[in-house]
Scaffold this active site. Structure first.
Site, PDB file in Angstrom:
ATOM      1  N   GLY A  73       0.809  -1.216   0.000  1.00  0.00           N
ATOM      2  CA  GLY A  73       0.000   0.000   0.000  1.00  0.00           C
ATOM      3  C   GLY A  73       0.842   1.265   0.000  1.00  0.00           C
ATOM      4  O   GLY A  73       0.517   2.249  -0.680  1.00  0.00           O
ATOM      5  N   THR A  74       1.933   1.250   0.750  1.00  0.00           N
ATOM      6  CA  THR A  74       2.780   2.442   0.836  1.00  0.00           C
ATOM      7  C   THR A  74       3.349   2.787  -0.546  1.00  0.00           C
ATOM      8  O   THR A  74       3.310   3.945  -0.979  1.00  0.00           O
ATOM      9  CB  THR A  74       3.916   2.225   1.851  1.00  0.00           C
ATOM     10  OG1 THR A  74       3.324   2.122   3.153  1.00  0.00           O
ATOM     11  CG2 THR A  74       4.906   3.376   1.842  1.00  0.00           C
ATOM     12  N   HIS A 203      -1.873  -7.785   2.645  1.00  0.00           N
ATOM     13  CA  HIS A 203      -1.714  -8.329   4.001  1.00  0.00           C
ATOM     14  C   HIS A 203      -2.832  -7.925   4.974  1.00  0.00           C
ATOM     15  O   HIS A 203      -2.899  -8.425   6.078  1.00  0.00           O
ATOM     16  CB  HIS A 203      -0.349  -7.931   4.574  1.00  0.00           C
ATOM     17  CG  HIS A 203      -0.257  -6.501   4.984  1.00  0.00           C
ATOM     18  ND1 HIS A 203      -0.266  -6.118   6.307  1.00  0.00           N
ATOM     19  CD2 HIS A 203      -0.195  -5.364   4.265  1.00  0.00           C
ATOM     20  CE1 HIS A 203      -0.179  -4.792   6.368  1.00  0.00           C
ATOM     21  NE2 HIS A 203      -0.132  -4.312   5.150  1.00  0.00           N
ATOM     22  N   CYS A 324       1.666   8.159  24.885  1.00  0.00           N
ATOM     23  CA  CYS A 324       2.685   7.417  25.619  1.00  0.00           C
ATOM     24  C   CYS A 324       3.164   6.216  24.818  1.00  0.00           C
ATOM     25  O   CYS A 324       4.207   5.654  25.081  1.00  0.00           O
ATOM     26  CB  CYS A 324       2.135   6.933  26.944  1.00  0.00           C
ATOM     27  SG  CYS A 324       1.453   8.254  27.919  1.00  0.00           S
TER      28      CYS A 324
END
Lengths: 387, 213
Positions: A73-74, A203, A324
């Site tokens: 996808g990237t 994926h 965090c």
């Protein structure tokens, strides 16, 4: 290893049938696909590649020669955006949203630094829907691309792509959609939605990692972002990942409507149980127009990393939007863009489901969650009405 | 979880000295939920020996926030306030066999909370030099009152419209409505910072913000 995996919006387990579909292309039919003049094995490989291309195309109502296989996808997002802007030359205008995945936003930011783009980020409402009026106003005469995702990766909101497609069509602006988190989960039809470019990944739907595709309507001209051979319509060099591509095709074709109903029921069960058993919660996302597999909940007065670690110690994997947990100590930009205050982003947890999860797992997770949330709230100075 | 030492995980799983001492001799709240870190420490201190006889904490925060607060309470309990004041944040982190760098601020927060509780007790017992409460000092104290929504000081947020110190009475005008979600929280924080000052008889807080239409 986590016994219960509820992070399927990050990645999914490979379906054993997908593995079987991939296996021959690693052990026997490993020849490189070749067009016309190859030996038999390479012609066979080409035929299999074409079959897979057709299957992926059919799943989104596209033509086979509109599918360019990529590493995921990237890369598909990069090829769509960089490819189009580098072809356009000069400085172009792009419209996108504040809650796109990083491979869209950071690609635009990088190209902005190069002076290739000026982009407008359209805001979203409290449920994570793109503000259509704002989007309409943002589309200029010189806008060369509009990029809006299909399903948000954090909160699962399904964007109104039919309407967005119409707005783009009126202006003659190509629409790119990062469909990675919706493909195989929600209806996606590139003709009906007037989508010109779309990014897919295997994926997220029980296919292998490292393979995806860019759908590109033929009239859209792109420059490649890597150079080498003349594969994939001269847009993506390198030897085709045939096993991965075969797995991707198998993964999308084996999804049945019942799978989606099943996953949606898991999500509904989880949300109902949380609502019954745990006070002071909020749904992040849309109650009626959310993806069937993504559930994002804020637990007031406590922080997500603590919830995540306690779940992990009980063998349960999930995700959080807390600062965090992020490397930059920044709370989820998606939740902040939706107008959630920081402390609600810190207390957010994303549970995402697949057909391999069971109702039993949801019940066990709920049992653990109830205990963890109560313990952390006992520890929190913000919890009201402590005994 | 690989980032955390066994000791951090152990304190996170089983935090020591959790809760709030009902009749505490000193209390301090540091941080804010907006930052994802918030800590409240309450103390019992023996007036004669200055020994911290009891200490408890509450935390809204991540694993290291909980673990550093827990270790600080263990390190301070049974010590005199003079000894406890000398505990540094690095020492607290070392006691936990280290913290990831990105989480070091949690140790700073825990140490700050302990110090400001002790400081408050000392002021109340006249152990620190009696400096008169000037407008300057009030402003300094108010700079440590944070808007929990943003984690930014109410002074920097321009929520402090006006204030005045006269005859031991501190009057504060805030640009908030009394119905504001955090009105009671902020007023509690202001009282915590000012009420105990030796020459302050009363702290009056006026919520003069205009309601949103």
């Amino acid at each position: 290893m986590n016994e219960i995996y509820l992070d399927n919006a990050t990645t999914t387990k490979l379906d054993p049938q997908v593995l079987e579909a991939m296996r021959p292309f690693m052990l026997e039919e490993y020849a490189v696909p070749s067009g016309h003049f190859g030996y038999q094995s390479s012609l066979d490989a080409k035929e299999k590649l074409d079959q897979a291309r057709a299957a992926v195309a059919q799943s989104i109502n596209a033509e086979p020669d509109e599918i360019i296989f990529t590493s995921g996808g990237t890369e598909a997002n990069n090829l769509a955006i960089q490819g189009l802007l580098r072809k356009a030359k000069g400085k172009s205008h792009v419209v996108t949203t504040a809650i796109e995945q990083e491979s869209v936003l950071n690609t635009l930011r990088a190209l902005e630094k190069e002076g290739l783009v000026e982009f407008t980020m359209v805001s979203v409402d409290a449920d994570g829907f793109v503000n259509l009026n704002e989007l309409k106003a943002a589309l200029r005469d010189d806008t060369v691309l509009c990029s809006v995702h299909l399903v948000n990766h954090e909160v699962g909101t399904i964007q109104p792509l039919v309407e967005i497609g119409k707005l783009c069509e009126e202006k003659g602006i190509p629409l790119h959609t990062d469909a990675v988190n919706g493909w195989g989960h929600v209806p996606f039809d590139v003709r009906e939605m007037n989508v010109s470019l779309a990014s897919l990944a295997a994926h997220k739907i029980h296919g292998p990692k490292g393979v995806g595709a860019l759908y590109r309507r033929k009239e859209i001209k792109l420059l490649p972002i890597m150079y080498g051979g003349y594969n994939e319509f001269e847009l993506r060099p390198g030897i085709e990942n045939v096993p991965g591509i075969a797995g991707m095709a198998r993964a999308i074709t084996m999804i049945e409507p019942e799978h989606i109903t099943y996953i949606h029921n898991l999500k509904r069960t989880m949300w109902e149980l949380v609502g019954q058993e745990i006070p002071w919660i909020h749904l992040n996302g849309s109650a009626d127009r959310g993806a069937p597999h993504i559930l994002n909940i804020t637990f007031d007065y406590i922080e997500g990393e603590s919830i995540l670690l306690h779940l992990d110690m009980r063998g349960i994997a999930a995700a959080t939007g807390s600062a965090c947990f992020s490397k930059a100590l920044e709370a989820s930009y998606v939740l902040l863009a939706m107008g959630r205050p920081h402390e609600q982003a810190h207390g957010s947890m994303r549970f995402s489901f697949s057909r391999f999860n069971t109702t039993e797992e949801i019940k066990r997770t709920l049992g653990a969650l109830k205990q963890i949330v109560a313990d952390l709230r006992r520890l929190s100075p913000l919890t009201p009405d402590k005994e | 979880m690989a980032l955390y030492s066994k000791k951090v995980i152990e304190h996170f799983k089983h935090p020591r000295n959790v809760g709030e001492i009902a009749d505490a001799d000193a209390a301090a709240m540091e941080g804010s939920p907006a930052c994802g870190d918030m800590l409240k420490i309450t103390l019992k201190i023996d007036e004669k020996t200055h020994v911290i006889t009891d200490i408890k904490f509450e935390s809204f925060g991540c694993a290291s926030n909980i673990a550093t607060a827990s270790i600080i309470t263990e390190m301070a309990k049974g010590r005199t306030i003079e000894e406890a004041e000398r505990i540094g944040w690095k020492q607290a982190a070392d006691e936990l066999d280290g913290l990831p760098p990105v989480k070091m601020h949690c140790a700073v927060l825990a140490v700050d909370a302990l110090k400001s509780a002790i400081e408050q007790w000392k002021e109340r017992h006249g152990l620190v030099e009696k400096e008169p409460t000037t407008p300057d000092k009030v402003l300094r104290k108010l700079r440590n009152v944070l808007n929990p929504l943003t984690g930014v000081s109410i002074v920097r947020m321009q929520l402090l419209l006006d204030f005045d110190v006269a005859d031991g009475i501190v009057t504060i005008d805030l640009d908030l409505t009394p119905e504001h979600k955090f009105a009671s929280h902020i007023s509690e924080e202001i009282h915590e910072k000012l009420d105990h000052l030796w020459d302050v008889k009363e702290v009056k807080i006026n919520f003069v913000g205009k309601p949103e239409v």
